[in-house]
Enzyme design. Structure first.
Site, PDB file in Angstrom:
ATOM      1  N   ASP A   8       0.584  -5.696 -18.923  1.00  0.00           N
ATOM      2  CA  ASP A   8       1.340  -5.072 -20.010  1.00  0.00           C
ATOM      3  C   ASP A   8       2.187  -6.166 -20.655  1.00  0.00           C
ATOM      4  O   ASP A   8       2.004  -7.363 -20.364  1.00  0.00           O
ATOM      5  CB  ASP A   8       2.154  -3.862 -19.512  1.00  0.00           C
ATOM      6  CG  ASP A   8       3.375  -4.262 -18.684  1.00  0.00           C
ATOM      7  OD1 ASP A   8       3.540  -5.469 -18.365  1.00  0.00           O
ATOM      8  OD2 ASP A   8       4.174  -3.367 -18.351  1.00  0.00           O
ATOM      9  N   CYS A  65       2.387  -6.899 -14.425  1.00  0.00           N
ATOM     10  CA  CYS A  65       3.390  -6.268 -15.285  1.00  0.00           C
ATOM     11  C   CYS A  65       4.727  -6.937 -14.977  1.00  0.00           C
ATOM     12  O   CYS A  65       4.748  -8.045 -14.443  1.00  0.00           O
ATOM     13  CB  CYS A  65       3.407  -4.753 -15.123  1.00  0.00           C
ATOM     14  SG  CYS A  65       3.838  -4.119 -13.495  1.00  0.00           S
ATOM     15  N   THR A  67       7.210  -6.032 -12.858  1.00  0.00           N
ATOM     16  CA  THR A  67       7.465  -6.051 -11.412  1.00  0.00           C
ATOM     17  C   THR A  67       6.197  -6.061 -10.572  1.00  0.00           C
ATOM     18  O   THR A  67       6.262  -6.358  -9.379  1.00  0.00           O
ATOM     19  CB  THR A  67       8.247  -4.783 -11.008  1.00  0.00           C
ATOM     20  OG1 THR A  67       7.429  -3.643 -11.332  1.00  0.00           O
ATOM     21  CG2 THR A  67       9.579  -4.695 -11.721  1.00  0.00           C
ATOM     22  N   GLY A  70       4.529  -0.834 -11.028  1.00  0.00           N
ATOM     23  CA  GLY A  70       3.843   0.220 -11.783  1.00  0.00           C
ATOM     24  C   GLY A  70       2.335   0.023 -11.760  1.00  0.00           C
ATOM     25  O   GLY A  70       1.578   0.980 -11.555  1.00  0.00           O
ATOM     26  N   HIS A  98      -7.248  -8.272   6.053  1.00  0.00           N
ATOM     27  CA  HIS A  98      -7.036  -7.031   6.799  1.00  0.00           C
ATOM     28  C   HIS A  98      -7.363  -5.779   5.991  1.00  0.00           C
ATOM     29  O   HIS A  98      -7.872  -4.807   6.540  1.00  0.00           O
ATOM     30  CB  HIS A  98      -5.573  -6.924   7.251  1.00  0.00           C
ATOM     31  CG  HIS A  98      -5.186  -7.935   8.284  1.00  0.00           C
ATOM     32  ND1 HIS A  98      -4.240  -7.687   9.240  1.00  0.00           N
ATOM     33  CD2 HIS A  98      -5.602  -9.200   8.505  1.00  0.00           C
ATOM     34  CE1 HIS A  98      -4.096  -8.748  10.021  1.00  0.00           C
ATOM     35  NE2 HIS A  98      -4.908  -9.693   9.585  1.00  0.00           N
ATOM     36  N   HIS A 134     -10.420  -3.488  11.381  1.00  0.00           N
ATOM     37  CA  HIS A 134      -9.967  -3.398   9.986  1.00  0.00           C
ATOM     38  C   HIS A 134     -10.879  -2.473   9.179  1.00  0.00           C
ATOM     39  O   HIS A 134     -10.408  -1.707   8.334  1.00  0.00           O
ATOM     40  CB  HIS A 134      -9.887  -4.791   9.365  1.00  0.00           C
ATOM     41  CG  HIS A 134      -8.835  -5.648   9.979  1.00  0.00           C
ATOM     42  ND1 HIS A 134      -7.543  -5.201  10.177  1.00  0.00           N
ATOM     43  CD2 HIS A 134      -8.878  -6.908  10.481  1.00  0.00           C
ATOM     44  CE1 HIS A 134      -6.834  -6.158  10.745  1.00  0.00           C
ATOM     45  NE2 HIS A 134      -7.612  -7.205  10.956  1.00  0.00           N
TER      46      HIS A 134
END
Ligand code: RB5
Length: 143
Positions: A8, A65, A67, A70, A98, A134
């Site tokens: 974004d 984005c 952070t 989102g 993993h 896993h």
């Protein structure tokens, strides 16, 4: 390996550096946008990237984005997507080994470009461990 990348407005500048880096490494990359720093909605771009992965047109995805949060929340709504929010190299390696993560999410307001590129390289260069424990754990929540 085919890659898909989206962002974004918060990730737009970092994505430009990432694209240059991936091109220099010789990856085939589909850039789904956004294409300017104008404000936009990150779920639109997470969906474009996850669609490419789920259709088999891309093997791994990168979402950026402000952070990374989102983008990771939106991407993980899609069945078959295992999106990992990573801001350190250890997590990028561990989530491939993993969790067999197929999308890397990052926040451009959290990490600088130097660390971001190291995280991306680690994510792309680390294979899934294919260990039974896993595989079993992933099968308990994901396709
Ligand atoms: C946009 O301001 C910001 O909310 C977005 O880039 C992202 O950080 C959301 O999780």
């Amino acid at each position: 390996m085919k890659l898909a990348i989206g962002c974004d407005h918060g990730g737009f500048e970092l994505k430009k550096e990432v694209l240059e880096h991936l091109a220099a490494r010789g990856f085939e990359v589909t850039d789904v946008g956004c294409d300017s720093p104008a404000s936009c909605d990150y779920p639109e771009y997470s969906k474009k990237v996850t669609d490419l992965i789920l259709s088999g047109e891309a093997d791994l995805g990168i979402l950026i984005c402000g952070t990374g949060i989102g983008m990771s929340m939106a991407a993980n709504k899609e069945r078959g997507i295992r999106a990992a929010l990573c801001h350190d190299v250890f997590s990028a390696k561990a989530t491939r080994e993993h969790n067999n993560a197929n999308v890397l999410c990052m926040g451009a307001r959290v990490v600088g470009p130097g660390l971001a590129l190291m995280i991306i390289d680690t994510f792309l260069d680390t294979p899934f461990s294919n260990e039974e424990r896993h595989i079993r754990r992933i099968s308990l929540y994901s396709d």
